[in-house]
Enzyme design. Structure first.
Site, PDB file in Angstrom:
ATOM      1  N   ARG A   1       3.545  57.992  31.421  1.00 14.68           N
ATOM      2  CA  ARG A   1       2.189  58.444  31.759  1.00 14.68           C
ATOM      3  C   ARG A   1       2.016  58.584  33.267  1.00 14.68           C
ATOM      4  O   ARG A   1       1.360  59.520  33.750  1.00 14.68           O
ATOM      5  CB  ARG A   1       1.163  57.448  31.210  1.00 14.68           C
TER       6      ARG A   1
ATOM      7  N   HIS B   1       0.723  61.940  35.035  1.00 15.99           N
ATOM      8  CA  HIS B   1      -0.490  61.981  35.856  1.00 15.99           C
ATOM      9  C   HIS B   1      -0.178  62.354  37.304  1.00 15.99           C
ATOM     10  O   HIS B   1      -1.041  62.899  37.990  1.00 15.99           O
ATOM     11  CB  HIS B   1      -1.219  60.635  35.785  1.00 15.99           C
TER      12      HIS B   1
ATOM     13  N   VAL C   1      -1.590  66.549  39.213  1.00 17.55           N
ATOM     14  CA  VAL C   1      -2.481  66.605  40.377  1.00 17.55           C
ATOM     15  C   VAL C   1      -1.648  66.961  41.603  1.00 17.55           C
ATOM     16  O   VAL C   1      -0.731  66.239  41.969  1.00 17.55           O
ATOM     17  CB  VAL C   1      -3.206  65.269  40.600  1.00 17.55           C
TER      18      VAL C   1
ATOM     19  N   ASP D   1       4.684  64.924  43.128  1.00 17.97           N
ATOM     20  CA  ASP D   1       4.902  64.603  44.544  1.00 17.97           C
ATOM     21  C   ASP D   1       4.628  63.144  44.899  1.00 17.97           C
ATOM     22  O   ASP D   1       4.528  62.796  46.076  1.00 17.97           O
ATOM     23  CB  ASP D   1       4.019  65.498  45.421  1.00 17.97           C
TER      24      ASP D   1
ATOM     25  N   SER E   1       2.004  61.526  44.726  1.00 17.78           N
ATOM     26  CA  SER E   1       0.692  61.279  45.331  1.00 17.78           C
ATOM     27  C   SER E   1      -0.069  60.198  44.574  1.00 17.78           C
ATOM     28  O   SER E   1      -0.900  59.488  45.149  1.00 17.78           O
ATOM     29  CB  SER E   1      -0.126  62.575  45.378  1.00 17.78           C
TER      30      SER E   1
ATOM     31  N   ASN F   1      -7.461  57.211  35.871  1.00 17.31           N
ATOM     32  CA  ASN F   1      -6.384  56.306  36.272  1.00 17.31           C
ATOM     33  C   ASN F   1      -6.834  54.864  36.516  1.00 17.31           C
ATOM     34  O   ASN F   1      -6.102  53.922  36.202  1.00 17.31           O
ATOM     35  CB  ASN F   1      -5.720  56.813  37.564  1.00 17.31           C
TER      36      ASN F   1
ATOM     37  N   PRO G   1      -6.400  65.622  32.175  1.00 11.80           N
ATOM     38  CA  PRO G   1      -7.088  65.668  30.883  1.00 11.80           C
ATOM     39  C   PRO G   1      -7.906  64.393  30.667  1.00 11.80           C
ATOM     40  O   PRO G   1      -7.606  63.340  31.230  1.00 11.80           O
ATOM     41  CB  PRO G   1      -5.935  65.753  29.877  1.00 11.80           C
TER      42      PRO G   1
ATOM     43  N   HIS H   1       2.215  59.612  23.055  1.00 16.12           N
ATOM     44  CA  HIS H   1       1.293  58.594  22.537  1.00 16.12           C
ATOM     45  C   HIS H   1       1.846  57.902  21.304  1.00 16.12           C
ATOM     46  O   HIS H   1       1.147  57.104  20.674  1.00 16.12           O
ATOM     47  CB  HIS H   1      -0.083  59.208  22.245  1.00 16.12           C
ATOM     48  N   THR H   2       3.081  58.199  20.975  1.00  8.88           N
ATOM     49  CA  THR H   2       3.794  57.374  19.997  1.00  8.88           C
ATOM     50  C   THR H   2       4.048  55.993  20.588  1.00  8.88           C
ATOM     51  O   THR H   2       4.413  55.060  19.885  1.00  8.88           O
ATOM     52  CB  THR H   2       5.130  58.034  19.596  1.00  8.88           C
TER      53      THR H   2
END
Length: 320
Positions: A65, A69, A73, A77, A79, A92, A161, A191-192
């Site tokens: 994840r 994430h 965004v 990189d 970030s 987050n 999302p 999401h398993t």
């Protein structure tokens, strides 16, 4: 005439040199990027991730994840790792985790190859190694990313999302990143693994809608109060109630039975355009794993900083 020829020749030379400089500075991602300057870097990362996941199986989901994430965004990189910025976005804050695992892997790599391997690449490799550690697919990670010097919580809140997103919104968000609806469904299959906080699925289990199994909702209500502000707000529930610590296709089987925990999960099988993909993955774990690996590779290509752009951070949480 002669002066005109010289002028055109000079212009052509300048254009050629600029193109050559651009090509030289903009390196391409490659799975062999560190073979010469940090040959033991990838094995060092792999060992760090294996150790972390062996201590806590849930960490595999957290690391996958974190990479997702990060890529959504700005670009892939790193970030998200900077202390001020994306970490504080609503998607987050209080839920993104695994920062300390990446910091540990980075510190170990720095000991053998100081200033060589980027935090962005460590995130990408960690996601792959986390998948493998819990029985998921492997893939060839392209390397050579550099680290961002900026991060924005407001941009993260716009781009990432949300668990309340509808199908059209999800498809649109992924499309803007160059990812198809099939990629989106495959990536949602992560999401398993992992768990979600009560606050993220309370609305779904208490809305008495027709798209949720009654028994499933009743079970989830036991540890998730109907109103906010109570001690159970942060209680966790597995995203896959059958095998929450193994990478398999039970997540999709759950959706067919109206047992998706998040609204953004169940919406993938709700009479819309992605129903057939969910059904296919529920029948074929091999197809799901193959598509997931391909989608992770595509996601890793989202706008990487290369060449002289960005920097190689010595500490992932801070700019040099």
């Amino acid at each position: 005439m002669r002066n005109s020829f010289i002028s055109h020749a000079s212009t052509a030379t300048v254009v050629f040199l600029l193109l050559l400089l651009s090509t030289t500075c903009k390196a391409h991602l490659s799975s062999t990027f560190y073979d010469q300057n940090c040959p033991n870097g990838l094995s060092t990362i792999r060992n760090a991730i294996r150790t972390a996941v062996s201590r806590e199986r849930r960490m595999a989901a957290s690391l996958i994840r974190l990479h997702f994430h990060d890529c959504f965004v700005q670009s892939c990189d790193a970030s998200i790792l900077l202390e001020d910025g994306e970490r504080n976005a609503v998607q987050n804050k209080g839920s993104a985790r695994g920062y300390e695992v990446i910091d540990s892997a980075k510190a170990q790599v720095e000991k053998i190859c100081p200033g060589v391997v980027s935090c962005a690449d460590i995130l990408a490799v960690a996601a792959r190694d986390a998948s493998v550690a819990v029985g998921g697919p492997s893939w060839s990670v392209k390397l050579g990313r550099r680290d961002s010097t900026t991060a924005s919580s407001s941009l993260a809140e716009q781009e990432l999302p949300r668990f309340t997103d509808g199908l059209d919104s999800l498809i649109s968000r992924f499309a803007t990143k160059g990812l198809s609806a099939r990629d989106m469904v495959a990536l949602s299959g992560s999401h398993t693994l992992g768990q979600a906080q009560c606050s993220s699925f309370r609305g779904r289990i208490y809305n008495n809608a027709s798209d949720i199994d009654v028994g499933f909702a009743s079970t989830r209500k036991r540890r998730c109060p109907a109103t906010t502000g109570k001690p159970g707000d942060s209680n966790l529930a597995p995203l896959d109630l059958v095998t929450p610590n193994s990478f398999d296709n039970n997540y999709f089987k759950n959706l067919l039975r109206k047992k998706g925990l998040l609204q953004s999960d169940q919406i993938l099988f709700s009479g819309g355009s992605t129903d057939s993909i969910v059904s296919e993955y529920s029948r074929s774990p091999a197809t799901f794993k193959s598509d997931f690996a391909s989608a992770m590779i595509k996601m890793g290509d989202i706008g990487p900083l290369t060449g002289s752009a960005g920097q190689i951070r010595r500490i992932c949480s801070a700019i040099n």
